[in-house]
Design a protein around this motif. Structure first.
Motif, PDB file in Angstrom:
ATOM      1  N   ARG A  94      15.890 -42.843  59.032  1.00  0.00           N
ATOM      2  CA  ARG A  94      15.332 -41.717  58.163  1.00  0.00           C
ATOM      3  C   ARG A  94      14.381 -41.998  57.047  1.00  0.00           C
ATOM      4  NH1 ARG A  94      19.179 -37.201  59.501  1.00  0.00           N
ATOM      5  NH2 ARG A  94      20.886 -38.552  58.137  1.00  0.00           N
ATOM      6  N   ALA A  95      14.739 -43.577  56.658  1.00  0.00           N
ATOM      7  CA  ALA A  95      13.613 -43.388  55.280  1.00  0.00           C
ATOM      8  C   ALA A  95      14.065 -42.676  54.450  1.00  0.00           C
ATOM      9  CB  ALA A  95      12.316 -44.086  56.147  1.00  0.00           C
ATOM     10  N   GLY A  96      15.343 -42.112  53.913  1.00  0.00           N
ATOM     11  CA  GLY A  96      15.778 -41.590  53.675  1.00  0.00           C
ATOM     12  C   GLY A  96      16.244 -41.817  51.976  1.00  0.00           C
ATOM     13  N   SER A  97      16.531 -41.437  51.019  1.00  0.00           N
ATOM     14  CA  SER A  97      16.654 -41.337  49.643  1.00  0.00           C
ATOM     15  C   SER A  97      17.072 -42.886  49.558  1.00  0.00           C
ATOM     16  CB  SER A  97      17.057 -40.853  48.775  1.00  0.00           C
ATOM     17  OG  SER A  97      18.488 -40.372  49.272  1.00  0.00           O
ATOM     18  N   VAL A  98      17.659 -43.222  50.074  1.00  0.00           N
ATOM     19  CA  VAL A  98      18.825 -44.277  48.960  1.00  0.00           C
ATOM     20  C   VAL A  98      18.085 -45.765  50.059  1.00  0.00           C
ATOM     21  CG1 VAL A  98      21.232 -45.945  49.776  1.00  0.00           C
ATOM     22  CG2 VAL A  98      20.825 -42.985  49.005  1.00  0.00           C
ATOM     23  N   TRP A 112      11.889 -43.133  47.966  1.00  0.00           N
ATOM     24  CA  TRP A 112      10.647 -43.061  48.488  1.00  0.00           C
ATOM     25  C   TRP A 112       9.321 -44.307  47.541  1.00  0.00           C
ATOM     26  CZ3 TRP A 112      13.122 -38.913  47.339  1.00  0.00           C
ATOM     27  CH2 TRP A 112      13.896 -38.490  48.836  1.00  0.00           C
ATOM     28  N   ARG A 113      10.455 -45.469  46.581  1.00  0.00           N
ATOM     29  CA  ARG A 113       9.610 -45.984  45.843  1.00  0.00           C
ATOM     30  C   ARG A 113       9.455 -47.550  46.789  1.00  0.00           C
ATOM     31  NH1 ARG A 113      12.776 -43.702  41.263  1.00  0.00           N
ATOM     32  NH2 ARG A 113      14.198 -44.924  41.778  1.00  0.00           N
ATOM     33  N   HIS A 114      10.285 -47.714  47.226  1.00  0.00           N
ATOM     34  CA  HIS A 114      10.453 -49.450  47.761  1.00  0.00           C
ATOM     35  C   HIS A 114      10.737 -49.676  49.419  1.00  0.00           C
ATOM     36  CE1 HIS A 114      10.484 -51.139  44.225  1.00  0.00           C
ATOM     37  NE2 HIS A 114      11.252 -50.637  43.120  1.00  0.00           N
ATOM     38  N   ALA A 144       4.915 -45.862  48.865  1.00  0.00           N
ATOM     39  CA  ALA A 144       3.771 -45.275  49.351  1.00  0.00           C
ATOM     40  C   ALA A 144       2.431 -45.270  49.438  1.00  0.00           C
ATOM     41  CB  ALA A 144       3.971 -43.613  48.394  1.00  0.00           C
ATOM     42  N   GLY A 145       1.630 -45.971  50.687  1.00  0.00           N
ATOM     43  CA  GLY A 145      -0.288 -46.365  50.635  1.00  0.00           C
ATOM     44  C   GLY A 145      -0.045 -47.802  50.343  1.00  0.00           C
ATOM     45  N   LYS A 146       1.891 -47.858  49.918  1.00  0.00           N
ATOM     46  CA  LYS A 146       1.537 -49.523  49.734  1.00  0.00           C
ATOM     47  C   LYS A 146       1.696 -50.454  50.978  1.00  0.00           C
ATOM     48  CE  LYS A 146       2.332 -53.186  47.274  1.00  0.00           C
ATOM     49  NZ  LYS A 146       3.285 -54.271  48.205  1.00  0.00           N
ATOM     50  N   ALA A 147       2.066 -49.875  51.697  1.00  0.00           N
ATOM     51  CA  ALA A 147       1.951 -50.859  53.944  1.00  0.00           C
ATOM     52  C   ALA A 147       1.828 -50.007  54.834  1.00  0.00           C
ATOM     53  CB  ALA A 147       3.764 -51.315  53.665  1.00  0.00           C
ATOM     54  N   THR A 151       8.152 -37.427  58.658  1.00  0.00           N
ATOM     55  CA  THR A 151       8.920 -36.902  56.829  1.00  0.00           C
ATOM     56  C   THR A 151       8.439 -37.328  55.646  1.00  0.00           C
ATOM     57  OG1 THR A 151       9.848 -36.192  58.658  1.00  0.00           O
ATOM     58  CG2 THR A 151      11.234 -35.358  56.493  1.00  0.00           C
ATOM     59  N   ASN A 152       8.910 -38.556  55.614  1.00  0.00           N
ATOM     60  CA  ASN A 152       8.757 -39.018  54.243  1.00  0.00           C
ATOM     61  C   ASN A 152       7.654 -40.027  53.699  1.00  0.00           C
ATOM     62  OD1 ASN A 152      10.981 -38.058  53.044  1.00  0.00           O
ATOM     63  ND2 ASN A 152      12.195 -39.289  53.722  1.00  0.00           N
ATOM     64  N   TYR A 153       7.034 -40.867  54.827  1.00  0.00           N
ATOM     65  CA  TYR A 153       5.789 -41.459  54.186  1.00  0.00           C
ATOM     66  C   TYR A 153       4.932 -40.924  55.350  1.00  0.00           C
ATOM     67  CZ  TYR A 153       9.192 -44.882  51.949  1.00  0.00           C
ATOM     68  OH  TYR A 153       9.637 -45.334  50.981  1.00  0.00           O
TER      69      TYR A 153
END
Ligand SMILES: Cc1ncc(C[n+]2csc(CCOP(=O)(O)OP(=O)(O)O)c2C)c(N)n1
Length: 566
Positions: A291-295, A300-302, A305-308, A322-324
């Motif tokens: 789910r690409a959640g907080s943990v 959402w730093r690694h 956003a936008g880097k990959a 939802t997150n990216y």
């Protein structure tokens, strides 16, 4: 002319119909605890004799056992409890299973329909209580609805994103009649995932285009890979793409962690600066059943956003995006999505190498091993992971509670092989999960060694269930990381509140003595030199064992938890 004689309709009681409906969906075992409103159900279970009932000492643990059973068996886990308190006590296990995409069916018996609204003891609005916690729930009003309701519950639990279901079963509904001919079910709905959905071919093509162009692709696998049995397709794809495979805690088992592609766990709990570096180096990230959640993403730093560029594979269309910002959403069963990518990329082999992954893994484990070799007392958590890792067979199942066990075992316990060999309750992370979940896991897979690792905070929340382990002679080893503190919270007070420690320390308990009182063979270990031989004896014993290990408190340790490392 003689009129044909109609065969008399043969009726079952509602309670009998419930047992038969469970059986029709392949259920063999129920975990639960009795109550006044459950008497007809228990009588049906006793008379029909077709199902194993495991009596628990707390409904929370009945639900956790059903959860552990489902994770290891691939079948729906079933738990039951009575009305009122029985429903509120089942709730924690149900919500954990639901949020972790594990099909658990909970049945709470209830006061009679005819007694509703009369200040009847234990009356509770179970429909409203369970609604936000389950994928599907209902309260039965009529016994004739039992077959339809149970068919719906199994369908809801095992199709799409798996989840939990709850059925409230009033006392008088258990006694009403159900036509035998209505009692049927599709046994394939008793396992999960039961109806796999394949991805859109156009989206598969787009994903392939992105993957062919990628310079450093990376997979981040969540629990969905193990749930769907996608490990084989993942191995083929990651090899052909020469791409590293990282996992979440629930995704452990997606890949054999000894192989070159494996990065290990990433994220704020169990990730390390070395595994984070691999995430940061990727130009295309493929989230699979995650789910690409907080943990997982360290808030959402690694990846940043936008880097990959992002390809996101999930059975739930609500997850990607939802997150990216997602370049390609692939909606479908993880195994079918990865198989479709393998087919579309047939013959393609990306030139690449995995030396950076190798270098990072070496650096991570060098630091770990230096601490794991320490003869300091209190014993370092690293030493506990190291000794257990050396003693357990690859097919062993390890269940970790929050606190010290989760980050340490997630980071440093190397899963040898694929599939479910390690798990933790990562949806809500409630203390006191591992002991009961390990019992459910053992019931599902009795041929392998099962180990539950818990903090002493968790021990206090599950200790009563040791009686169940003794009564059933379950050869599980319980390991207690004993430090007389809610260490995880104390570590938070240290890193974020300038060591203003407040209300986190508690008294020392000799957990081995407590366990002995239940009849569990137990040891207390204070010296690291005694650890290996003690664990060896505990693991080899043919019944339940407990090893109480006096450990370095978490706030003084070098835990793989990014907030504290920073
Ligand atoms: C039911 C529940 N209540 C509170 C918490 C918050 N919490 C997270 S970790 C933790 C401390 C865990 O203590 P312990 O089990 O002793 O392990 P340690 O951190 O000391 O290793 C607490 C209280 C929780 N996760 N679950």
């Amino acid at each position: 002319m003689n009129k044909p004689v109609e065969a008399p309709a043969v009726a079952l009681s509602g309670a009998e119909a419930v047992v038969e409906m469970l059986r029709a969906h392949g259920v063999e075992v129920i975990f639960g605890l009795c109550g006044d409103t459950s008497l007809p159900l228990y009588d049906a279970l006793a008379r029909l004799g077709s199902m194993r009932h495991i009596l628990t000492r707390d409904e929370r643990h009945a639900a956790y056992m059903a959860d552990g059973y489902a994770r290891l068996s691939g079948k729906v886990g079933v738990c039951e409890g009575p009305s009122g308190g029985g429903a509120t006590y089942l709730l924690p296990g149900l919500v954990e299973a639901n949020e972790s995409s594990i099909p658990v069916l909970a049945i709470n018996t209830d006061v009679s329909v005819s007694s509703r609204g009369k200040f009847t003891l234990t009356e509770l609005d179970q429909r409203t209580l369970m609604k936000p916690l389950t994928k599907w729930n209902t309260v039965l009003d009529r016994s004739v609805d039992i077959p339809r309701v149970f068919r719906k519950a199994f369908e809801a639990m095992t199709t799409g994103r798996p989840g939990a279901a709850h059925i409230a079963l009033p006392f008088d509904v258990q006694n009403g009649p159900v036509e035998r001919q209505d009692v049927w079910g599709d046994p394939t709905l008793g396992s999960f995932p039961s109806r796999r959905v394949a991805p859109d071919a156009a989206m598969v093509e787009l994903a392939c285009r992105l993957l062919r162009k990628a310079k450093s692709p990376l997979f981040i696998c969540g629990g969905g890979v193990v749930l769907s049995g996608a490990e084989g397709e993942l191995a083929i794809l990651s090899e052909n793409l020469c791409a590293p495979v990282a996992t979440t805690i629930s995704g452990k088992g997606s890949i054999d962690e000894r192989c070159a592609q494996s990065v290990g766990v990433v994220g704020s709990n169990g990730g390390t600066p070395e595994t984070r570096a691999v995430v940061d180096a990727a130009d295309v990230v493929v989230f699979v059943g995650c789910r690409a959640g907080s943990v997982t993403t360290e808030r959402w730093r690694h990846p940043a956003a936008g880097k990959a560029r992002i390809i996101h594979i999930d059975v739930d269309p609500a997850v990607p995006g939802t997150n990216y910002k997602v370049d390609v959403p692939l909606i479908g069963d993880a195994r079918l999505c990865l198989a479709a990518l393998n087919q579309a990329l047939e013959g393609y082999k990306r030139e690449g190498e995995l030396s950076f992954v190798d270098q990072q893994k070496r650096a991570k484990f060098e630091k770990f091993e230096a601490l794991a070799r320490s003869n300091d007392a209190p014993i370092k958590p690293e030493r506990v992971v190291h000794e257990l890792s050396g003693l357990l067979d690859p097919d062993a199942v390890v269940v970790a509670d929050p606190g010290t066990p989760c980050p340490y075992f997630s980071a440093y316990y190397v899963v040898r092989g694929t599939g479910r060999r390690y798990f933790s309750n990562r949806a809500h992370g409630a203390l006191g999960y591992a002991a009961a979940a390990s019992m459910g896991a053992h019931v599902a897979r009795p041929q392998v060694k099962t180990v539950a690792v818990m903090g002493d905070g968790s021990f206090g929340m599950c200790v009563g269930e040791l009686e169940t382990a003794v009564r059933l002679k379950l050869p599980i080893t319980f390991v207690v990381i004993s430090n007389a503190v809610y260490g995880w919270i104390k570590a938070g007070q240290k890193s974020g509140y300038r060591e203003r420690y407040f209300s986190v320390d508690f008294g020392v308990t000799d957990h081995a003595k407590v366990a002995e009182g239940f009849g569990v063979k137990s040891w207390r270990v204070t010296q690291p030199q005694e650890l290996s031989s003690t664990l060896k004896s505990a693991l080899a014993f043919g019944g339940p064992t407990l090893v109480d290990i006096v450990c370095q408190p978490l706030h003084e340790a070098r835990a793989p938890v990014s907030e504290w490392v920073a």
